[in-house]
Design an enzyme around this catalytic site. Structure first.
Site, short mmCIF file in Angstrom:
data_model
loop_
_atom_site.label_atom_id
_atom_site.label_comp_id
_atom_site.label_asym_id
_atom_site.label_seq_id
_atom_site.Cartn_x
_atom_site.Cartn_y
_atom_site.Cartn_z
N GLY A 39 36.23 37.00 48.45
CA GLY A 39 34.83 36.70 48.76
C GLY A 39 34.02 37.97 48.84
O GLY A 39 34.56 39.07 48.90
N ARG A 40 32.71 37.79 48.82
CA ARG A 40 31.83 38.95 48.89
C ARG A 40 30.51 38.54 49.51
O ARG A 40 29.95 37.51 49.15
CB ARG A 40 31.60 39.52 47.48
CG ARG A 40 30.69 40.71 47.42
CD ARG A 40 30.51 41.18 46.00
NE ARG A 40 31.63 41.98 45.53
CZ ARG A 40 31.71 43.30 45.70
NH1 ARG A 40 30.75 43.96 46.33
NH2 ARG A 40 32.75 43.97 45.26
N LYS A 42 26.78 40.38 51.59
CA LYS A 42 25.87 41.52 51.42
C LYS A 42 26.54 42.83 51.78
O LYS A 42 26.36 43.83 51.13
CB LYS A 42 24.64 41.32 52.32
CG LYS A 42 23.48 40.64 51.62
CD LYS A 42 22.15 40.98 52.30
CE LYS A 42 21.13 39.90 52.03
NZ LYS A 42 20.77 39.11 53.20
N VAL A 45 33.29 42.92 51.49
CA VAL A 45 34.09 42.35 50.42
C VAL A 45 35.45 42.03 51.02
O VAL A 45 35.95 42.78 51.86
CB VAL A 45 34.14 43.28 49.19
CG1 VAL A 45 34.51 44.69 49.57
CG2 VAL A 45 35.10 42.75 48.13
N ASP A 157 26.49 30.70 62.00
CA ASP A 157 26.54 30.66 60.54
C ASP A 157 27.60 29.67 60.06
O ASP A 157 28.37 29.96 59.14
CB ASP A 157 26.80 32.07 59.99
CG ASP A 157 26.33 32.24 58.54
OD1 ASP A 157 25.61 31.34 58.03
OD2 ASP A 157 26.68 33.26 57.91
N LYS A 159 28.96 26.88 57.98
CA LYS A 159 28.66 26.31 56.66
C LYS A 159 29.97 26.26 55.89
O LYS A 159 30.96 26.90 56.29
CB LYS A 159 27.61 27.16 55.93
CG LYS A 159 28.04 28.61 55.75
CD LYS A 159 27.03 29.38 54.94
CE LYS A 159 27.42 30.84 54.84
NZ LYS A 159 26.49 31.62 54.02
N ASN A 162 32.18 29.28 55.27
CA ASN A 162 32.81 29.97 56.40
C ASN A 162 33.87 29.11 57.09
O ASN A 162 34.35 29.45 58.16
CB ASN A 162 31.75 30.42 57.41
CG ASN A 162 30.92 31.58 56.88
OD1 ASN A 162 31.39 32.34 56.03
ND2 ASN A 162 29.70 31.72 57.37
N ASP A 178 34.14 34.42 59.79
CA ASP A 178 32.83 35.09 59.70
C ASP A 178 32.04 35.04 61.01
O ASP A 178 31.11 34.24 61.16
CB ASP A 178 31.99 34.48 58.56
CG ASP A 178 30.84 35.39 58.17
OD1 ASP A 178 30.63 36.41 58.86
OD2 ASP A 178 30.13 35.06 57.20
N THR A 197 22.01 30.86 57.27
CA THR A 197 21.81 30.50 55.87
C THR A 197 20.78 29.40 55.82
O THR A 197 20.93 28.39 56.52
CB THR A 197 23.15 30.04 55.28
OG1 THR A 197 24.08 31.11 55.48
CG2 THR A 197 23.05 29.73 53.81
P1 ADP Z 1 30.48 37.54 54.88
O1 ADP Z 1 29.95 38.00 56.18
O2 ADP Z 1 30.28 38.52 53.78
O3 ADP Z 1 30.04 36.16 54.51
P2 ADP Z 1 33.08 36.36 55.39
O4 ADP Z 1 33.90 36.74 56.57
O5 ADP Z 1 32.42 35.04 55.43
O6 ADP Z 1 32.06 37.53 55.08
O7 ADP Z 1 34.01 36.42 54.10
C1 ADP Z 1 33.45 36.17 52.81
C2 ADP Z 1 34.33 35.18 52.07
O8 ADP Z 1 35.63 35.74 51.89
C3 ADP Z 1 34.57 33.87 52.77
O9 ADP Z 1 33.52 32.96 52.53
C4 ADP Z 1 35.89 33.43 52.15
O10 ADP Z 1 35.68 32.85 50.89
C5 ADP Z 1 36.63 34.75 51.97
N1 ADP Z 1 37.49 35.01 53.14
C6 ADP Z 1 37.11 35.56 54.30
N2 ADP Z 1 38.12 35.63 55.19
C7 ADP Z 1 39.19 35.11 54.56
C8 ADP Z 1 40.56 34.87 54.95
N3 ADP Z 1 41.00 35.21 56.16
N4 ADP Z 1 41.39 34.28 54.06
C9 ADP Z 1 40.94 33.92 52.83
N5 ADP Z 1 39.67 34.12 52.41
C10 ADP Z 1 38.79 34.70 53.25
MG MG Z 2 30.52 34.28 55.31
#
Ligand code: ADP
Ligand code: MG
Length: 328
Positions: A39-40, A42, A45, A157, A159, A162, A178, A197
């Site tokens: 995932g990514r 702002k 990553v 947040d 959604k 997350n 998140d 969001t």
């Molecule tokens: P951001 O603050 O950039 O939204 P997140 O913590 O939501 O960061 O992580 C971004 C994305 O990365 C998530 O929406 C998910 O798709 C993937 N991701 C985050 N944490 C995990 C995890 N523990 N296992 C698998 N995928 C993850």
């Molecule tokens: Mg997120």
């Protein structure tokens, strides 16, 4: 949110950080698995990595410390502090280790192999969640959110991006991730305007009114709608249109998407998408709601009808804009 407010709230949790922040090179301890990113956002990553010593797979969230010219290390520390606090709860992702480099902080998280529930929310046919699956996942989400709220933490947040799954098929358990926008509520301090969001934010956020645990419950209402119908209830043509739909609670309960749902599911959504935060159901009340209490009748008839049908049948054309990048 004002910088001072963020710092003040963050500081209240920081004294309690127990996790060791490691400064040895992350690559010495982990192999970053060179497939596509998990995932990514702002400022972050997320990549899959393997701990060399154990062979265990984790999700590493690389967070930039400098954002828009400001040092945001304290915000990352807040995210760590919240993850420590939520460690006992299985519905919330657990934190394994933390690393720090001059530019980044790396949160090594439990890996949720099933990915975001988002993908199955917007999927069609066999890929989509069944109504029974939606209920099962919603119960788990509420268990996690109830735990957060009992500890005076608001996520802000919530959604489908997350909410992750431990496995996709067979369907695993949910993990809430998140905590970048999350806050600890303080009794004598009001908290306002933390923007999540657009499609999921509550009216009080738009009106600069106080934030509470009920703010998350609004998002749960939107989430339930999306999981059951595959469409986003307040999505407008642009951000302003979405905000207008939210502040007017412009939602049509007679729409096609809702006609096929059990009345109890619609009632569940209606108990959350209420302007006045105090009037919304709490997480605990939601767990006791008729919709989630109803047991599936595994009769022959059910197996061929509602029980096995996707929660939604006709995908909406608005889904492409629903998939557009968002703030978090
Ligand atoms: P951001 O603050 O950039 O939204 P997140 O913590 O939501 O960061 O992580 C971004 C994305 O990365 C998530 O929406 C998910 O798709 C993937 N991701 C985050 N944490 C995990 C995890 N523990 N296992 C698998 N995928 C993850
Ligand atoms: Mg997120």
């Amino acid at each position: 949110v004002g910088k001072t407010e963020t710092n003040r709230i963050a500081t209240s949790l920081l004294e309690n950080i127990k996790t060791q922040i490691r400064t040895e090179p992350f690559e010495d301890i982990y192999n970053v698995i060179p497939d596509k990113e998990l995932g990514r956002g702002k400022f972050a990553v997320v990549r899959r990595c393997m701990e060399k010593g154990t062979g265990k797979v984790y999700a590493a969230k690389f967070l930039r410390k400098r954002r828009k010219g400001q040092d945001c290390r304290v915000e990352v520390l807040h995210e760590i502090a919240v993850l420590e606090l939520t460690e006992p709860n299985p519905r919330i992702i657990s934190l394994h280790q933390v690393y720090e480099t001059p530019a980044e902080m790396v949160l090594v998280l439990e890996y949720a192999a099933g990915g975001e529930i988002f993908d199955q929310c917007v999927a069609e046919g066999d890929e989509a969640f069944t109504q029974e699956e939606v209920k099962q996942l919603m119960r788990q989400i509420l268990e996690g959110v109830d735990f957060l709220h009992r500890n005076n933490i608001v996520h802000l947040d919530l959604k489908p991006q997350n909410i992750l799954l431990t496995s996709g098929r067979p369907l695993g358990d949910i993990k809430i991730v998140d905590f970048g926008l999350s806050r600890r509520l303080c009794q004598n301090q009001e908290l306002r305007e933390i923007m999540g969001t657009p499609e999921y934010v509550a009216p009080e956020i738009l009106n600069y009114e106080p934030i509470s645990t009920a703010t998350d419950m609004w998002s749960i209402g939107v989430l339930a709608y999306v999981m059951l119908t595959g469409t986003s209830p307040f999505l407008g043509d642009d951000k302003q249109g979405t905000f207008l739909n939210i502040s007017q609670i412009n939602i049509d309960y007679t729409e096609d998407e809702l006609q096929d749902l059990p009345a109890s599911a619609v009632d569940f959504i209606q108990s959350l998408l209420i302007k006045e935060p105090k009037c919304r159901a709490t997480a605990e009340e939601c767990l006791r709601h008729r919709w989630l209490q109803e047991q599936a009748q595994k009769t022959e008839e059910d197996l061929t009808s509602e029980f096995c049908q996707p929660a939604h049948t006709s995908p909406s054309t608005s889904l492409s804009s629903f998939c557009s990048p968002s703030s978090g």
